[in-house]
Design a protein around this motif. Structure first.
Motif, PDB file in Angstrom:
ATOM      1  N   THR A   1       3.916  -1.580  -3.578  1.00  0.00           N
ATOM      2  CA  THR A   1       2.875  -2.910  -3.773  1.00  0.00           C
ATOM      3  C   THR A   1       2.410  -3.106  -2.222  1.00  0.00           C
ATOM      4  OG1 THR A   1       4.729  -4.379  -3.438  1.00  0.00           O
ATOM      5  CG2 THR A   1       4.012  -3.881  -5.807  1.00  0.00           C
ATOM      6  N   GLN A   2       2.759  -2.210  -0.986  1.00  0.00           N
ATOM      7  CA  GLN A   2       2.204  -2.686  -0.060  1.00  0.00           C
ATOM      8  C   GLN A   2       1.984  -1.300   0.803  1.00  0.00           C
ATOM      9  OE1 GLN A   2       4.687  -5.496   2.239  1.00  0.00           O
ATOM     10  NE2 GLN A   2       3.772  -7.177   1.252  1.00  0.00           N
ATOM     11  N   THR A   3       0.920  -1.311   1.564  1.00  0.00           N
ATOM     12  CA  THR A   3       0.841  -0.030   2.597  1.00  0.00           C
ATOM     13  C   THR A   3       1.903  -0.074   3.417  1.00  0.00           C
ATOM     14  OG1 THR A   3      -1.578   0.048   2.306  1.00  0.00           O
ATOM     15  CG2 THR A   3      -0.473   0.895   4.157  1.00  0.00           C
ATOM     16  N   ILE A   4       2.649   1.207   3.834  1.00  0.00           N
ATOM     17  CA  ILE A   4       3.604   1.237   4.493  1.00  0.00           C
ATOM     18  C   ILE A   4       3.215   1.527   6.167  1.00  0.00           C
ATOM     19  CG2 ILE A   4       5.543   2.667   5.035  1.00  0.00           C
ATOM     20  CD1 ILE A   4       5.979   3.257   2.131  1.00  0.00           C
ATOM     21  N   PHE A   5       3.550   1.020   6.936  1.00  0.00           N
ATOM     22  CA  PHE A   5       3.156   1.036   8.246  1.00  0.00           C
ATOM     23  C   PHE A   5       4.265   1.865   9.093  1.00  0.00           C
ATOM     24  CE2 PHE A   5       3.297  -0.740  12.817  1.00  0.00           C
ATOM     25  CZ  PHE A   5       2.131   0.025  13.070  1.00  0.00           C
ATOM     26  N   VAL A   6       3.691   2.910   9.790  1.00  0.00           N
ATOM     27  CA  VAL A   6       4.758   3.623  10.334  1.00  0.00           C
ATOM     28  C   VAL A   6       4.453   3.427  11.984  1.00  0.00           C
ATOM     29  CG1 VAL A   6       5.800   5.973  10.862  1.00  0.00           C
ATOM     30  CG2 VAL A   6       4.924   5.525   8.726  1.00  0.00           C
ATOM     31  N   PRO A   7       5.477   2.823  12.779  1.00  0.00           N
ATOM     32  CA  PRO A   7       5.045   2.556  14.158  1.00  0.00           C
ATOM     33  C   PRO A   7       4.857   3.674  15.071  1.00  0.00           C
ATOM     34  CG  PRO A   7       7.193   1.775  13.618  1.00  0.00           C
ATOM     35  CD  PRO A   7       6.726   2.525  12.446  1.00  0.00           C
ATOM     36  N   PRO A   8       3.977   3.250  16.087  1.00  0.00           N
ATOM     37  CA  PRO A   8       3.545   4.633  17.223  1.00  0.00           C
ATOM     38  C   PRO A   8       4.896   5.270  17.576  1.00  0.00           C
ATOM     39  CG  PRO A   8       2.445   2.423  17.756  1.00  0.00           C
ATOM     40  CD  PRO A   8       3.481   1.999  16.558  1.00  0.00           C
ATOM     41  N   GLY A   9       4.747   6.591  17.270  1.00  0.00           N
ATOM     42  CA  GLY A   9       5.647   7.494  18.075  1.00  0.00           C
ATOM     43  C   GLY A   9       6.975   7.599  17.124  1.00  0.00           C
ATOM     44  N   ALA A  10       7.080   6.947  15.841  1.00  0.00           N
ATOM     45  CA  ALA A  10       8.116   7.031  15.060  1.00  0.00           C
ATOM     46  C   ALA A  10       8.008   7.947  14.069  1.00  0.00           C
ATOM     47  CB  ALA A  10       8.490   5.474  14.521  1.00  0.00           C
ATOM     48  N   THR A  11       9.050   8.257  13.339  1.00  0.00           N
ATOM     49  CA  THR A  11       8.873   9.246  12.360  1.00  0.00           C
ATOM     50  C   THR A  11       9.737   8.551  10.962  1.00  0.00           C
ATOM     51  OG1 THR A  11       9.282  11.176  13.603  1.00  0.00           O
ATOM     52  CG2 THR A  11      10.041  11.511  11.299  1.00  0.00           C
TER      53      THR A  11
ATOM     54  N   TYR B   1     -11.102  -3.895   9.477  1.00  0.00           N
ATOM     55  CA  TYR B   1     -10.244  -3.080   8.673  1.00  0.00           C
ATOM     56  C   TYR B   1      -8.756  -3.631   8.619  1.00  0.00           C
ATOM     57  CZ  TYR B   1      -7.030   1.024   8.305  1.00  0.00           C
ATOM     58  OH  TYR B   1      -6.074   1.899   8.113  1.00  0.00           O
ATOM     59  N   LEU B   2      -8.410  -4.248   9.923  1.00  0.00           N
ATOM     60  CA  LEU B   2      -7.072  -4.776  10.013  1.00  0.00           C
ATOM     61  C   LEU B   2      -6.791  -5.940   9.078  1.00  0.00           C
ATOM     62  CD1 LEU B   2      -6.092  -4.281  14.013  1.00  0.00           C
ATOM     63  CD2 LEU B   2      -5.471  -2.697  11.943  1.00  0.00           C
ATOM     64  N   THR B   3      -7.726  -6.767   9.259  1.00  0.00           N
ATOM     65  CA  THR B   3      -7.776  -8.143   8.730  1.00  0.00           C
ATOM     66  C   THR B   3      -8.321  -8.200   7.074  1.00  0.00           C
ATOM     67  OG1 THR B   3      -9.686  -8.929   9.908  1.00  0.00           O
ATOM     68  CG2 THR B   3      -7.302  -9.496  10.805  1.00  0.00           C
ATOM     69  N   GLY B   4      -9.164  -7.344   6.913  1.00  0.00           N
ATOM     70  CA  GLY B   4      -9.982  -7.563   5.596  1.00  0.00           C
ATOM     71  C   GLY B   4      -9.421  -6.395   4.760  1.00  0.00           C
ATOM     72  N   GLU B   5      -9.383  -5.049   5.253  1.00  0.00           N
ATOM     73  CA  GLU B   5      -9.218  -3.936   4.172  1.00  0.00           C
ATOM     74  C   GLU B   5      -7.795  -3.933   3.904  1.00  0.00           C
ATOM     75  OE1 GLU B   5     -11.772  -0.761   5.188  1.00  0.00           O
ATOM     76  OE2 GLU B   5     -10.901   0.624   4.153  1.00  0.00           O
ATOM     77  N   LEU B   6      -6.834  -3.496   5.016  1.00  0.00           N
ATOM     78  CA  LEU B   6      -5.323  -3.492   4.693  1.00  0.00           C
ATOM     79  C   LEU B   6      -4.890  -4.871   4.465  1.00  0.00           C
ATOM     80  CD1 LEU B   6      -4.575  -1.678   8.145  1.00  0.00           C
ATOM     81  CD2 LEU B   6      -4.883  -0.591   5.691  1.00  0.00           C
ATOM     82  N   GLY B   7      -4.032  -4.761   3.571  1.00  0.00           N
ATOM     83  CA  GLY B   7      -3.332  -6.190   3.012  1.00  0.00           C
ATOM     84  C   GLY B   7      -1.989  -6.132   4.033  1.00  0.00           C
ATOM     85  N   THR B   8      -1.102  -7.087   3.502  1.00  0.00           N
ATOM     86  CA  THR B   8       0.223  -7.076   4.279  1.00  0.00           C
ATOM     87  C   THR B   8       0.696  -5.933   4.615  1.00  0.00           C
ATOM     88  OG1 THR B   8       0.342  -9.460   3.426  1.00  0.00           O
ATOM     89  CG2 THR B   8       2.260  -8.396   4.640  1.00  0.00           C
TER      90      THR B   8
ATOM     91  N   HIS C   1     -12.663   0.910   0.372  1.00  0.00           N
ATOM     92  CA  HIS C   1     -12.028  -0.038   0.541  1.00  0.00           C
ATOM     93  C   HIS C   1     -10.625   0.062  -0.116  1.00  0.00           C
ATOM     94  CE1 HIS C   1     -15.061  -1.248   2.987  1.00  0.00           C
ATOM     95  NE2 HIS C   1     -15.633  -1.417   1.900  1.00  0.00           N
ATOM     96  N   GLN C   2     -10.201   1.099  -0.879  1.00  0.00           N
ATOM     97  CA  GLN C   2      -8.701   0.989  -1.249  1.00  0.00           C
ATOM     98  C   GLN C   2      -7.902   1.130  -0.123  1.00  0.00           C
ATOM     99  OE1 GLN C   2      -8.551   3.946  -4.621  1.00  0.00           O
ATOM    100  NE2 GLN C   2     -10.753   4.727  -3.870  1.00  0.00           N
ATOM    101  N   GLN C   3      -6.668   0.682  -0.499  1.00  0.00           N
ATOM    102  CA  GLN C   3      -5.749   0.620   0.584  1.00  0.00           C
ATOM    103  C   GLN C   3      -5.077   2.009   0.619  1.00  0.00           C
ATOM    104  OE1 GLN C   3      -4.621  -3.835   0.141  1.00  0.00           O
ATOM    105  NE2 GLN C   3      -2.916  -2.815   0.783  1.00  0.00           N
TER     106      GLN C   3
END
Ligand code: ADA
Ligand code: CA
Length: 291
Positions: free
Chosen positions: A92-102, A70-77, A129-131
């Motif tokens: 154009t990229q998935t947004i990652f919200v870090p653990p514990g952050a808002t 999932y981390l390396t194949g399904e999610l892009g950068t 397999h959509q992001q």
């Protein structure tokens, strides 16, 4: 579409320090239920998203392999961010919200670039397999965001997440979900609305304690789906929930350990006929409590 995205991503990263600080030394005025629990790590965008996500890899060998895929194949950068722009923009990229952050979108409307996020724009938008628009680290919160069409994989929630004031204008494969290889835990979705989910709005594939409060939805297969054929424990609390044009069920589960509590639930099915057995489809009657 690359221009606005690049600018937005830049401002998000620059603000990561202040975003993380809400849960650090500054006074945290959130109600206690919304604060990260003691011991939870509050990360910032200083840490590489993949490194942060690998911190939550499951122990189970098979799940671990699926998680790595999932981390390396399904999610892009991933773009790490803790705030949005308050304005409409294309991502154009998935947004990652870090653990514990808002992540506070400040009322922004996000539209996924369908090609970049591998989103299905054919009828029903059900391709796997959509992001997602967002991946929320454990304990992360998401607020004040509208997700436009295409809905893609919506929001991926690792666990212990709060979603507040989110609108899904046209859900894709699903609006928000917990994957089988995520930690799971308490999930709160409140003051939100979701529409046009051809299959399911919210999908749970790992044990969770789900609270959906002050939610309005229309035009959906199911509001909540526990992964088909699975028997893990799932608790669902529906409080002030109003759904209309429901096709299959309000909640559907195949698990004898699916427990539902509900209060002020209003629903209307699509079409005619008695749909009483479809409200909590295949959930043992003894597991259902109105309060
Ligand atoms: C479908 C699929 C499941 C799971 C789910 C999801 O229902 O059959 O295996 O992938 O979608 O998590 O969205
Ligand atoms: Ca999904």
């Amino acid at each position: 579409m690359v221009g606005p995205m690049a600018a937005a991503a830049g401002s998000g990263v620059a603000s990561a320090g202040t975003g993380a600080a809400t849960a650090g030394t500054g006074a945290d005025t959130r109600p206690s239920e919304d604060k990260p629990k003691t011991g939870d790590q509050v990360a910032s965008c200083d840490e590489d998203p993949l490194t942060a996500l690998r911190g939550f890899a499951p122990m189970d060998e098979d799940l671990n392999k699926d998680y790595e895929k999932y981390l390396t194949g399904e999610l892009g950068t991933l773009t790490c961010a803790t705030e949005g722009t308050g304005k409409p923009r294309t991502i154009t990229q998935t947004i990652f919200v870090p653990p514990g952050a808002t992540y506070d979108g400040k009322g922004e409307t996000l539209t996924a670039d369908a090609a970049a996020l591998h989103c299905d724009t054919s009828e029903g938008e059900q391709a796997e397999h959509q992001q997602p628009y967002f991946v929320l680290g454990k304990g992360a919160q998401l607020k004040n965001v509208t997700i436009a069409y295409p809905g893609c994989e919506g929001v991926h929630m690792l666990g212990e997440n709060v979603l507040d004031n989110i609108t899904w204008q046209d859900a894709g494969e699903d609006a928000a979900s917990v994957r089988s290889y995520f930690p799971g835990g308490k999930i709160t979705i409140k003051n939100s609305e979701g529409h046009k989910a051809a299959d399911k709005m919210f999908q749970f594939n790992a044990p969770c304690d789900v609270h959906i409060e002050s939610f309005k939805g229309s035009d959906m297969g199911k509001l909540v789906r526990q992964n088909g054929g699975k028997e893990f424990e799932l608790h669902i609390d529906l409080n002030e929930v109003e759904v209309s044009e429901v096709i299959s069920a309000v909640v559907q589960s195949d698990s004898p350990k699916c427990f539902i509590r509900y209060h002020e639930l209003t629903y209307a099915f699509k079409g005619s006929g008695d749909k009483a057995d479809r409200v909590f489809k295949d959930v043992p009657a003894a597991n259902i409590t109105e309060y």
